[in-house]
Design a protein around this motif. Structure first.
Motif, PDB file in Angstrom:
ATOM      1  N   ALA A  80       0.825  -1.208   0.000  1.00 60.04           N
ATOM      2  CA  ALA A  80       0.000   0.000   0.000  1.00 60.04           C
ATOM      3  C   ALA A  80       0.866   1.267   0.000  1.00 60.04           C
ATOM      4  O   ALA A  80       2.078   1.223   0.202  1.00 60.04           O
ATOM      5  CB  ALA A  80      -0.917   0.002   1.228  1.00 60.04           C
ATOM      6  N   ASP A  81       0.217   2.405  -0.231  1.00 61.54           N
ATOM      7  CA  ASP A  81       0.871   3.708  -0.107  1.00 61.54           C
ATOM      8  C   ASP A  81       1.007   4.092   1.367  1.00 61.54           C
ATOM      9  O   ASP A  81       0.333   3.554   2.243  1.00 61.54           O
ATOM     10  CB  ASP A  81       0.040   4.790  -0.819  1.00 61.54           C
ATOM     11  N   GLU A 138      11.749   1.834  -7.520  1.00 63.00           N
ATOM     12  CA  GLU A 138      13.105   2.366  -7.633  1.00 63.00           C
ATOM     13  C   GLU A 138      13.079   3.867  -7.875  1.00 63.00           C
ATOM     14  O   GLU A 138      12.211   4.386  -8.589  1.00 63.00           O
ATOM     15  CB  GLU A 138      13.853   1.667  -8.767  1.00 63.00           C
ATOM     16  N   GLY A 139      14.046   4.574  -7.297  1.00 61.96           N
ATOM     17  CA  GLY A 139      14.177   6.009  -7.501  1.00 61.96           C
ATOM     18  C   GLY A 139      15.586   6.442  -7.202  1.00 61.96           C
ATOM     19  O   GLY A 139      16.375   5.685  -6.622  1.00 61.96           O
ATOM     20  N   TRP A 176      11.902   7.445  -2.981  1.00 56.88           N
ATOM     21  CA  TRP A 176      10.456   7.249  -2.904  1.00 56.88           C
ATOM     22  C   TRP A 176      10.082   6.114  -1.953  1.00 56.88           C
ATOM     23  O   TRP A 176       9.533   6.342  -0.884  1.00 56.88           O
ATOM     24  CB  TRP A 176       9.899   7.035  -4.313  1.00 56.88           C
ATOM     25  N   ASP A 177      10.351   4.881  -2.346  1.00 64.71           N
ATOM     26  CA  ASP A 177      10.126   3.731  -1.458  1.00 64.71           C
ATOM     27  C   ASP A 177      11.490   3.133  -1.128  1.00 64.71           C
ATOM     28  O   ASP A 177      12.386   3.113  -1.978  1.00 64.71           O
ATOM     29  CB  ASP A 177       9.262   2.668  -2.137  1.00 64.71           C
ATOM     30  N   ASP A 178      11.665   2.629   0.080  1.00 64.19           N
ATOM     31  CA  ASP A 178      12.956   2.035   0.403  1.00 64.19           C
ATOM     32  C   ASP A 178      12.853   1.077   1.582  1.00 64.19           C
ATOM     33  O   ASP A 178      11.930   1.153   2.398  1.00 64.19           O
ATOM     34  CB  ASP A 178      14.001   3.119   0.704  1.00 64.19           C
ATOM     35  N   TYR A 203       3.326   7.787  -2.108  1.00 63.42           N
ATOM     36  CA  TYR A 203       1.906   7.787  -2.438  1.00 63.42           C
ATOM     37  C   TYR A 203       1.609   7.469  -3.896  1.00 63.42           C
ATOM     38  O   TYR A 203       0.465   7.650  -4.347  1.00 63.42           O
ATOM     39  CB  TYR A 203       1.313   9.163  -2.113  1.00 63.42           C
ATOM     40  N   VAL A 204       2.600   6.984  -4.690  1.00 55.37           N
ATOM     41  CA  VAL A 204       2.330   6.825  -6.121  1.00 55.37           C
ATOM     42  C   VAL A 204       2.482   5.362  -6.556  1.00 55.37           C
ATOM     43  O   VAL A 204       1.522   4.602  -6.548  1.00 55.37           O
ATOM     44  CB  VAL A 204       3.248   7.734  -6.973  1.00 55.37           C
ATOM     45  N   VAL A 205       3.693   4.955  -6.909  1.00 52.92           N
ATOM     46  CA  VAL A 205       3.939   3.637  -7.487  1.00 52.92           C
ATOM     47  C   VAL A 205       4.120   2.600  -6.379  1.00 52.92           C
ATOM     48  O   VAL A 205       4.753   2.866  -5.359  1.00 52.92           O
ATOM     49  CB  VAL A 205       5.196   3.664  -8.382  1.00 52.92           C
ATOM     50  N   THR A 206       3.553   1.410  -6.583  1.00 57.70           N
ATOM     51  CA  THR A 206       3.758   0.312  -5.642  1.00 57.70           C
ATOM     52  C   THR A 206       4.290  -0.910  -6.389  1.00 57.70           C
ATOM     53  O   THR A 206       4.287  -0.958  -7.614  1.00 57.70           O
ATOM     54  CB  THR A 206       2.465  -0.066  -4.897  1.00 57.70           C
ATOM     55  N   ALA A 207       4.736  -1.898  -5.635  1.00 61.02           N
ATOM     56  CA  ALA A 207       5.233  -3.152  -6.208  1.00 61.02           C
ATOM     57  C   ALA A 207       4.918  -4.269  -5.215  1.00 61.02           C
ATOM     58  O   ALA A 207       4.248  -4.037  -4.201  1.00 61.02           O
ATOM     59  CB  ALA A 207       6.731  -3.061  -6.496  1.00 61.02           C
ATOM     60  N   LYS A 208       5.416  -5.475  -5.470  1.00 64.14           N
ATOM     61  CA  LYS A 208       5.027  -6.594  -4.601  1.00 64.14           C
ATOM     62  C   LYS A 208       5.783  -6.617  -3.282  1.00 64.14           C
ATOM     63  O   LYS A 208       5.393  -7.318  -2.352  1.00 64.14           O
ATOM     64  CB  LYS A 208       5.173  -7.922  -5.313  1.00 64.14           C
TER      65      LYS A 208
END
Length: 206
Positions: free
Chosen positions: A6-7, A34-35, A40-42, A83-88
């Motif tokens: 989730a975001d 990835e960013g 972004w996500d980590d 709050y944008v892209v998600t992955a598994k």
């Protein structure tokens, strides 16, 4: 997992070993947005024994984070999403086990299992004017010694170093590390010789 995460997540997975044991973590699957600099996500890993020191860099994308052994007894895996892209997401195995030390300043040994190498006086600062040589040989010619560095910090003067020489049909190398960003450096070989050298007059690392 394995559905997309989730975001706006801010999750901590904290593991505490007991007695002489340490926390061992091995990732088995990894896919995080990835960013640049994982902004972004980590996923980040912390040694909470020392008040929350991050081990290595932030992790994102699809490259599997390296194997981790906690320096102390408490290890925390932190997962943050925007709050944008998600992955598994990810999965990892964890367990608690002791580490057989291979000498505080130098050793010559045949390796047939897990072990640990530290600089002199670790986790405190190492002394000046020191040379330690660790000579490791695999118990079988078919085996490969794998070295995973979970903490790496040398003196700020740039004259302290760790030279790593490995041999093997597909693993021969000769490198010298003098910087502070060798966390999670991974090398392997049928044999490995590590030569740690410290000079005098500089701020020492650990």
């Amino acid at each position: 997992y394995p559905n997309n995460y989730a975001d706006y997540l801010n999750c901590d997975y904290t593991f505490t070993a007991s007695g002489d044991e340490h926390v061992w973590i091995k990732f088995t699957d990894f896919h995080v947005e990835e960013g640049p600099n994982c902004v972004w996500d980590d996923v980040s890993i912390y040694d909470d024994t020392t008040g929350g020191t991050r081990i290595g860099e932030k992790h994102c994308g699809t490259d599997m984070p390296p194997f981790v052994v906690s320096p102390g007894q408490t290890l925390r895996v932190h997962f943050k999403t925007d709050y944008v892209v998600t992955a598994k997401g990810f999965s990892f195995d964890y367990w608690f086990d002791t580490i057989d030390g291979l000498g505080n300043c130098g050793t010559t040994t045949t390796v047939s299992g897990d072990g640990a190498i530290t600089s002199p006086d670790y986790p405190n600062s190492y002394p000046d004017n020191t040379e330690c040589v660790y000579e490791l040989t695999a118990a079988s010619p078919a085996d490969v010694i794998q070295l995973f560095f979970v903490q790496f910090s040398l003196g700020s003067g740039g004259s302290d170093s760790l030279r790593i020489v490995t041999t093997g049909q597909h693993h021969g190398s000769d490198t010298t590390e003098i910087r502070d960003d060798a966390n999670f450096l991974h090398v392997g070989g049928t044999s490995a010789t590590l030569t740690f050298t410290s000079s005098g007059g500089h701020t020492n690392g650990d």
